[in-house]
Design an enzyme around this catalytic site. Structure first.
Site: not given
Ligand code: ADP
Length: 385
Positions: A192-194, A198, A286-290
């Site tokens: 999932q991503t918004r 990167h 991952g970190r701080d999802h959503a």
């Molecule tokens: P969302 O807000 O939907 O989580 P993101 O695009 O910010 O969307 O993140 C997509 C996924 O990747 C999520 O599971 C987020 O936790 C993870 N994630 C994003 N950047 C990182 C990072 N630098 N390290 C670990 N996990 C990450």
């Protein structure tokens, strides 16, 4: 014994993939019925319910399910569920909507709602429990407060799946399941991503691809907050990246029509359960999802999954720590793999990235691949014209 008809895909939540899509054959069936114009979010929810992405939901939640989800992270019958999927309307309109209602977009009929119940939204409670804050500066809480005070509940019908702005990448859960089966993936992971992809995202996806057969790159393309990168720009960036750096037979780019709620941990569960319905066996958190701002702890969205057993979830959560580039290691790393301190690390916040793009600056190649950086820079420069 496995026969050719046995599926290796996980069963949908509740056991059956809900399908409440049926064409409108005769417009006369709508005559005399009240009409309700849907917001972008409600239309996305209608599609997600009707196509089975929100199985076992067959409609917008009634009060017993609404309160059970808020208080127990489950529907009233005990099935895991984390975010109330509701249809709020202004109180003064409540009398209009009884029995069958025609759902519209720009005045055109798109579906039906068979209203079985109306009840008061508990906004403060919902904000506290679902979003973990009552702060109106939180975009999800702001949307909740701005919506009506009465929730309509009942089963829905969708006349036609809206293929939206990305018809080539728009697949229903049944279509994603069929693609996974056709490709013979015995295991697959959804991402999932918004955001644009990167290098850290790419790293997570490729580590996961070492473990499973296929990657469902599943960007959310519904409503997002104003300063997130618009979906059309992101989709262009996904396309250039996939073309050049991903194994085509092991990757599927498909859009996820939901609106972003920014509910952090609760939304991580919703994201995982709905991706199970799309047919994947694994889901990346991952970190701080959503998350948004600093409302949630870095790993809250991972910890919340302990509310369920693995069998209940039916999809395996692949948890990743914060990932970044280390100049000394010369590669993408996390605190689990890198011995160096912060001075060695390249970490850019979303705000910093947007600042750089607005200033027409290049993003470092260790942070974003040049092909993606170029798509983003062009979009920002064009928007600044
Ligand atoms: P969302 O807000 O939907 O989580 P993101 O695009 O910010 O969307 O993140 C997509 C996924 O990747 C999520 O599971 C987020 O936790 C993870 N994630 C994003 N950047 C990182 C990072 N630098 N390290 C670990 N996990 C990450």
């Amino acid at each position: 014994m496995i026969t050719v008809t046995d599926s290796l895909l996980p069963t949908p939540l509740g056991g059956t993939l809900i399908n409440r899509v049926r064409p409108l054959h005769d417009a006369s069936e709508l005559r005399g019925l009240p009409t309700l114009e849907l917001t972008d979010r409600a239309y996305a929810d209608l599609e997600l319910i009707a196509t089975g992405a929100y199985s076992p939901l067959t409609g917008f939640l009634g009060e017993a399910d609404y309160l059970a989800v808020i208080h127990t992270l489950r529907l009233d019958n005990g099935t895991p569920w984390s975010v109330p999927i509701t249809l709020p309307i202004p109180r003064e309109d409540a009398r209009t909507y009884r029995g069958r209602v025609v759902l519209t977009r720009s005045g055109a009929p798109v579906g039906l709602l068979d209203v079985t119940e109306q009840y008061d939204a508990r906004k403060a409670l919902e904000a506290r429990e679902v979003y973990r804050t009552e702060d109106a500066a939180h975009p999800g809480v702001a949307a909740l407060y701005a919506a009506g005070d009465v929730n309509l509940a009942g089963d829905v019908t969708l006349f036609d799946v809206p293929r939206g702005a990305f018809p080539h990448h728009h697949r229903t859960p049944a279509e994603v399941r069929a693609t996974i089966e056709a490709r013979g993936w015995r295991s697959s992971v959804a991402f999932q991503t918004r955001n644009p992809i990167h290098r850290a995202h790419e790293y997570l996806q490729k580590v996961a691809l070492e473990l499973v057969d296929g990657l469902l790159l599943h960007p959310l393309v519904g409503t997002t907050k104003g300063d997130d990168v618009p979906a059309d720009v992101r989709v262009r960036a996904y396309e250039v990246l996939l073309e050049k750096y991903y194994p085509h037979t092991r990757t599927l780019l498909s859009v996820y029509p939901a609106a972003m709620r920014y509910a952090g941990p609760r939304e991580a569960i919703l994201h995982a359960l709905s991706r199970r319905n799309y047919g994947v066996t694994h889901f990346i958190v991952g970190r701080d999802h959503a998350g948004v701002g600093s409302y949630y702890g870095t790993y809250d969205a991972q910890e919340i999954f302990s509310a369920y057993t693995r069998e209940e979830l039916g999809v395996q959560i692949l948890k990743f720590e914060h990932t970044f580039y280390c100049r000394t290691c010369g590669q993408l790393v996390s605190p689990r793999t890198c011995p160096h301190d912060a001075a060695h690390h390249l970490v850019l916040s979303g705000t910093k990235v947007r600042e750089k793009l607005r200033a027409g600056e290049h993003l470092p190649a260790e942070f974003t691949r040049p092909e993606v950086a170029e798509v983003l820079r062009d979009a920002y420069l064009a928007a600044g014209d």
